[in-house]
Design a protein around this motif. Structure first.
Motif, PDB file in Angstrom:
ATOM      1  N   ARG A  77       0.837  -1.212   0.000  1.00  0.00           N
ATOM      2  CA  ARG A  77       0.000   0.000   0.000  1.00  0.00           C
ATOM      3  C   ARG A  77       0.863   1.250   0.000  1.00  0.00           C
ATOM      4  N   LYS A  78       1.918   1.244   0.814  1.00  0.00           N
ATOM      5  CA  LYS A  78       2.821   2.395   0.857  1.00  0.00           C
ATOM      6  C   LYS A  78       3.505   2.583  -0.490  1.00  0.00           C
ATOM      7  N   ALA A  79       3.905   1.478  -1.100  1.00  0.00           N
ATOM      8  CA  ALA A  79       4.566   1.561  -2.405  1.00  0.00           C
ATOM      9  C   ALA A  79       3.611   2.100  -3.462  1.00  0.00           C
ATOM     10  N   ARG A  80       2.363   1.606  -3.473  1.00  0.00           N
ATOM     11  CA  ARG A  80       1.379   2.100  -4.438  1.00  0.00           C
ATOM     12  C   ARG A  80       1.116   3.585  -4.257  1.00  0.00           C
ATOM     13  N   LYS A  81       1.044   4.024  -3.018  1.00  0.00           N
ATOM     14  CA  LYS A  81       0.801   5.440  -2.736  1.00  0.00           C
ATOM     15  C   LYS A  81       1.970   6.290  -3.227  1.00  0.00           C
ATOM     16  N   LEU A  82       3.194   5.819  -2.973  1.00  0.00           N
ATOM     17  CA  LEU A  82       4.378   6.541  -3.423  1.00  0.00           C
ATOM     18  C   LEU A  82       4.437   6.612  -4.945  1.00  0.00           C
ATOM     19  N   ILE A  83       4.133   5.513  -5.615  1.00  0.00           N
ATOM     20  CA  ILE A  83       4.127   5.490  -7.083  1.00  0.00           C
ATOM     21  C   ILE A  83       3.063   6.439  -7.620  1.00  0.00           C
TER      22      ILE A  83
END
Length: 65
Positions: free
Chosen positions: A42-48
């Protein structure tokens, strides 16, 4: 007589408050490996998503001539 009743009431309330402070409302649950992976993704998707939003904005366009 009224003072004795109030004193008893205060003592009762204090003991109830102490007993409430001692109790834990729930047991803390450890995160499973799948939960950790989900949080990271989720954190990675938000950052992307934020990165793409910045990259696609017209203000960030730079042209190399």
């Amino acid at each position: 007589m009224v003072m004795m009743g109030l004193e008893r009431l205060v003592v009762t309330l204090k003991s109830k408050i102490r007993s409430l402070k001692m109790k834990k409302p729930y047991d803390k649950m450890d995160k499973s490996e799948s939960m950790r992976i989900e949080i990271r993704s989720r954190k990675a998707r938000k950052l992307i998503e934020e990165t793409l939003k910045i990259a696609d904005s017209p203000k960030s366009r730079t042209y190399a001539f």
